[in-house]
Scaffold this active site. Structure first.
Site, PDB file in Angstrom:
ATOM      1  CE1 TYR A 155      -4.286  -1.419   0.277  1.00 30.34           C
ATOM      2  CE2 TYR A 155      -3.138  -3.045   1.612  1.00 30.34           C
ATOM      3  CZ  TYR A 155      -4.246  -2.654   0.891  1.00 30.34           C
ATOM      4  OH  TYR A 155      -5.313  -3.507   0.773  1.00 30.34           O
ATOM      5  CD  GLU A 156       3.531   2.313  -3.942  1.00 25.99           C
ATOM      6  OE1 GLU A 156       3.420   3.306  -4.670  1.00 25.99           O
ATOM      7  OE2 GLU A 156       4.310   1.363  -4.175  1.00 25.99           O
ATOM      8  CG  HIS A 157      -1.501   6.463  -2.478  1.00 30.11           C
ATOM      9  ND1 HIS A 157      -0.749   7.602  -2.649  1.00 30.11           N
ATOM     10  CD2 HIS A 157      -1.220   5.653  -3.535  1.00 30.11           C
ATOM     11  CE1 HIS A 157      -0.055   7.502  -3.777  1.00 30.11           C
ATOM     12  NE2 HIS A 157      -0.310   6.316  -4.329  1.00 30.11           N
TER      13      HIS A 157
END
Ligand SMILES: *[C@@H]1O[C@H](CO)[C@@H](O)[C@H](O)[C@H]1NC(C)=O
Length: 310
Positions: A155-157
């Site tokens: 996950y990046e956001h």
């Protein structure tokens, strides 16, 4: 007074031998783990297209499973995961056959990713308990259907604070491992305040269930030098204290780039190997590497498999 025999640790040539032996053993005990993301760009790529060195541990990482709907405008599902990798060419029977033909291959998959179509993918649980329950159910089904071995968290956001992220992911990994559904887990952070806050909260509380840190070194600037790269590596080694930090490069031209093979990525990797600090190499991504004939995949695996002292 009789002269005491000289202890071997006072003998310079013994000390030299000891240093040489420890250098040799750190190089030969180095990890031979090579990992590669595959399937995010629907490039009609199959596992068989990618060169696999017989004496490395090879992990394919299918990208991505996401807890979003598969509709035209995907929306969050609170832990009910769907497959977004190229599942025409990367099917359950392809997984089974690549593992049967190559005893050194394991297949993992990654959760999240940067975006789906035009929009970011957010980590967006409605509550910790409901997200974990839904994720355990839907992911266990996917893992069994595809005969997968491990999971990667990318996950990046975030639409959740670091503690909520840590609890959700930590409990998910703990449950999947306790149920023996997966045998290894990794996380894929990169240098960004918000991203690091979330992954470091997870690492501090649940680091014991995380086997590898796929640190995205290619998210650093393309002007990164070898010595800056080695500095970043030490910084992440101290952030993810006690973790196995893998180095990485990218073949994706749309990414920031980091230290590329043209500018010394393999030089830096060799130095880390010599110091016994190289826990593996990963590349983003097989889809992007097809056009250059998987050159960096070959070079990475040759470096990992080699017994040479550079
Ligand atoms: C990397 O190593 C190669 C071959 O040993 C050398 O020619 C090159 O100059 C090195 N590059 C850097 C940036 O250190």
């Amino acid at each position: 007074m009789p002269h005491a025999p000289m202890a071997p640790w006072n003998n310079p040539s013994f000390l030299f031998l000891l240093a040489l032996l420890s250098l040799m053993s750190s190089a030969s005990q180095s990890s031979r783990l090579f990992r590669e993301y595959i399937g995010a760009e629907s490039n009609c790529l199959s596992f068989l297209d990618v060169p696999i060195h017989p004496s490395v541990d090879f992990h394919f990482i299918l990208s991505f499973a996401v807890d979003y709907t598969t509709s035209k405008h995907p929306t969050p599902t609170n832990g009910d995961f769907n497959i977004f990798w190229d599942d025409d060419n990367l099917t359950p029977s392809h997984v089974t056959s690549i593992k049967q033909s190559h005893g050194n291959v394991k297949v993992a998959f990654s959760l999240g990713g940067d975006s789906l179509g035009p929009g970011y993918v957010y980590f967006h649980p409605f509550s910790i308990d409901s997200w974990v329950a839904n994720a355990v159910t839907s992911l266990s089904r996917i893992i069994k259907r595809y005969n997968l071995d491990g999971i990667d968290i990318d996950y990046e956001h975030f639409m959740a604070d670091p503690d909520t992220f840590a609890e959700c992911i930590g409990r998910l990994l703990t449950t999947l491992k306790n149920n023996r559904v997966i045998s290894f887990a990794s996380i894929a952070p990169f240098e960004d305040d918000e991203v690091q806050r979330h992954y470091l909260a997870l690492w501090r509380k649940y680091g014991s269930v995380i086997d590898y840190v796929n640190f995205q070194f290619y998210a650093y600037d393309a002007s990164t030098t070898v010595s800056q790269f080695l500095g970043y590596f030490e910084m992440q080694r101290s952030n993810y204290n006690g973790g196995k930090i893998l180095v990485s490069c990218t073949t994706d031209r749309s990414s920031s780039g980091g230290l590329s093979p043209e500018h010394g990525f393999f030089n830096a990797s060799r130095m880390l190997k010599m110091q016994g600090k190289l826990d593996g190499i990963f590349i983003w991504s097989a889809d992007d590497s097809k056009s250059n004939g998987f050159l960096y995949e070959k070079q990475s695996q040759d470096l990992l498999a080699s017994d040479r002292l550079y």
